[in-house]
Design a protein around this motif. Structure first.
Motif, PDB file in Angstrom:
ATOM      1  N   MET A   1       0.814  -1.192   0.000  1.00 58.18           N
ATOM      2  CA  MET A   1       0.000   0.000   0.000  1.00 58.18           C
ATOM      3  C   MET A   1       0.864   1.266   0.000  1.00 58.18           C
ATOM      4  SD  MET A   1      -3.126  -1.398  -0.134  1.00 58.18           S
ATOM      5  CE  MET A   1      -3.444  -0.042  -1.098  1.00 58.18           C
ATOM      6  N   SER A   2       2.199   1.089   0.056  1.00 57.77           N
ATOM      7  CA  SER A   2       3.046   2.284   0.025  1.00 57.77           C
ATOM      8  C   SER A   2       2.933   2.995  -1.317  1.00 57.77           C
ATOM      9  CB  SER A   2       4.495   1.931   0.329  1.00 57.77           C
ATOM     10  OG  SER A   2       5.031   1.119  -0.692  1.00 57.77           O
ATOM     11  N   ILE A   3       2.668   2.265  -2.393  1.00 61.07           N
ATOM     12  CA  ILE A   3       2.476   2.925  -3.691  1.00 61.07           C
ATOM     13  C   ILE A   3       1.252   3.830  -3.652  1.00 61.07           C
ATOM     14  CG2 ILE A   3       1.121   1.089  -4.772  1.00 61.07           C
ATOM     15  CD1 ILE A   3       2.684   1.771  -7.362  1.00 61.07           C
ATOM     16  N   VAL A   4       0.231   3.411  -2.932  1.00 59.64           N
ATOM     17  CA  VAL A   4      -0.976   4.229  -2.793  1.00 59.64           C
ATOM     18  C   VAL A   4      -0.644   5.512  -2.050  1.00 59.64           C
ATOM     19  CG1 VAL A   4      -3.259   4.343  -1.756  1.00 59.64           C
ATOM     20  CG2 VAL A   4      -2.539   2.252  -2.912  1.00 59.64           C
ATOM     21  N   ARG A   5       0.044   5.389  -0.908  1.00 60.81           N
ATOM     22  CA  ARG A   5       0.402   6.585  -0.135  1.00 60.81           C
ATOM     23  C   ARG A   5       1.328   7.490  -0.930  1.00 60.81           C
ATOM     24  NH1 ARG A   5       0.672   2.939   4.021  1.00 60.81           N
ATOM     25  NH2 ARG A   5       2.924   2.915   3.985  1.00 60.81           N
ATOM     26  N   ASN A   6       2.311   6.900  -1.636  1.00 59.60           N
ATOM     27  CA  ASN A   6       3.232   7.707  -2.429  1.00 59.60           C
ATOM     28  C   ASN A   6       2.504   8.424  -3.550  1.00 59.60           C
ATOM     29  OD1 ASN A   6       5.357   6.888  -0.843  1.00 59.60           O
ATOM     30  ND2 ASN A   6       6.057   5.316  -2.249  1.00 59.60           N
TER      31      ASN A   6
ATOM     32  N   ALA B   1      -3.352  13.923   6.025  1.00 63.17           N
ATOM     33  CA  ALA B   1      -3.008  12.698   5.295  1.00 63.17           C
ATOM     34  C   ALA B   1      -1.690  12.125   5.809  1.00 63.17           C
ATOM     35  CB  ALA B   1      -2.931  12.981   3.798  1.00 63.17           C
ATOM     36  N   ALA B   2      -0.728  12.995   6.073  1.00 64.48           N
ATOM     37  CA  ALA B   2       0.551  12.524   6.601  1.00 64.48           C
ATOM     38  C   ALA B   2       0.368  11.940   8.000  1.00 64.48           C
ATOM     39  CB  ALA B   2       1.560  13.665   6.633  1.00 64.48           C
ATOM     40  N   ALA B   3      -0.461  12.579   8.815  1.00 59.48           N
ATOM     41  CA  ALA B   3      -0.711  12.097  10.172  1.00 59.48           C
ATOM     42  C   ALA B   3      -1.452  10.765  10.163  1.00 59.48           C
ATOM     43  CB  ALA B   3      -1.507  13.130  10.966  1.00 59.48           C
ATOM     44  N   ALA B   4      -2.218  10.507   9.110  1.00 62.05           N
ATOM     45  CA  ALA B   4      -2.977   9.261   9.029  1.00 62.05           C
ATOM     46  C   ALA B   4      -2.064   8.051   8.909  1.00 62.05           C
ATOM     47  CB  ALA B   4      -3.949   9.302   7.845  1.00 62.05           C
ATOM     48  N   GLY B   5      -0.891   8.249   8.320  1.00 59.82           N
ATOM     49  CA  GLY B   5       0.041   7.139   8.166  1.00 59.82           C
ATOM     50  C   GLY B   5      -0.610   5.978   7.444  1.00 59.82           C
ATOM     51  N   ALA B   6      -0.572   4.820   8.064  1.00 54.81           N
ATOM     52  CA  ALA B   6      -1.143   3.617   7.467  1.00 54.81           C
ATOM     53  C   ALA B   6      -2.605   3.422   7.842  1.00 54.81           C
ATOM     54  CB  ALA B   6      -0.330   2.397   7.886  1.00 54.81           C
TER      55      ALA B   6
ATOM     56  N   LEU C   1      -7.223   8.477   6.657  1.00 52.51           N
ATOM     57  CA  LEU C   1      -6.914   9.070   5.358  1.00 52.51           C
ATOM     58  C   LEU C   1      -8.201   9.316   4.577  1.00 52.51           C
ATOM     59  CD1 LEU C   1      -4.889  10.020   3.250  1.00 52.51           C
ATOM     60  CD2 LEU C   1      -4.778   7.656   2.435  1.00 52.51           C
ATOM     61  N   ASN C   2      -9.096   8.348   4.583  1.00 50.63           N
ATOM     62  CA  ASN C   2     -10.376   8.512   3.886  1.00 50.63           C
ATOM     63  C   ASN C   2     -11.186   9.666   4.476  1.00 50.63           C
ATOM     64  OD1 ASN C   2      -9.936   6.443   2.028  1.00 50.63           O
ATOM     65  ND2 ASN C   2     -10.823   4.900   3.355  1.00 50.63           N
ATOM     66  N   LYS C   3     -11.148   9.812   5.802  1.00 53.10           N
ATOM     67  CA  LYS C   3     -11.865  10.924   6.444  1.00 53.10           C
ATOM     68  C   LYS C   3     -11.245  12.257   6.044  1.00 53.10           C
ATOM     69  CE  LYS C   3     -13.358  12.906  10.855  1.00 53.10           C
ATOM     70  NZ  LYS C   3     -13.493  14.193  10.227  1.00 53.10           N
ATOM     71  N   ALA C   4      -9.918  12.337   6.053  1.00 54.60           N
ATOM     72  CA  ALA C   4      -9.238  13.573   5.661  1.00 54.60           C
ATOM     73  C   ALA C   4      -9.567  13.935   4.212  1.00 54.60           C
ATOM     74  CB  ALA C   4      -7.730  13.429   5.846  1.00 54.60           C
TER      75      ALA C   4
END
Length: 124
Positions: A1-6, A46-51, A56-59
């Motif tokens: 899932m790191s590709i998603v975050r990146n 989004a950064a604070a959401a981490g994994a 992340l969806n809420k943000a």
């Protein structure tokens, strides 16, 4: 899932760049400034959401709502652009169990980039 975050980080950064560079017209400065702040707030959340994809969806949903709210204060091309970017972010919901999540992020990135370009043109 790191590709998603990146991928999300790249989209957020490019959208912020478009928002920041787009604030040209005096009558649009306040809306552009608010949109830029909303993007900065989104990047922080989004950064604070981490994994934690729920956070992340809420943000992402909150950011979408803020852009749509700003669209309601604008008119013409600016309104359309803010609505387009807001709609793009509204469509994004990451489900880490979905094997097509990376593909969805790629599609989202394209829509968000197009919206950001429209925003930049509208604020110029």
């Amino acid at each position: 899932m790191s590709i998603v975050r990146n991928s999300l980080a790249v989209v957020a950064a490019s959208t912020l760049l478009a928002l920041t560079s787009a604030c040209g017209g005096a009558d649009k400065v306040a809306t552009c400034t608010e949109a830029t702040k909303a993007m900065t707030d989104y990047q922080t959340a989004a950064a604070a959401a981490g994994a934690n994809f729920d956070n992340l969806n809420k943000a992402t949903a909150d950011f979408s709502s803020k852009l749509k709210e700003l669209a309601g204060k604008a008119d013409g091309d600016l309104q359309s652009a803010l609505q387009k970017v807001g709609d793009s972010f509204a469509e994004l919901k990451i489900d880490p169990s979905d094997p097509a999540a990376a593909t969805k992020v790629t599609e989202f990135a394209k829509k968000a980039s197009e919206g950001a370009q429209s925003f930049a043109a509208a604020c110029a």
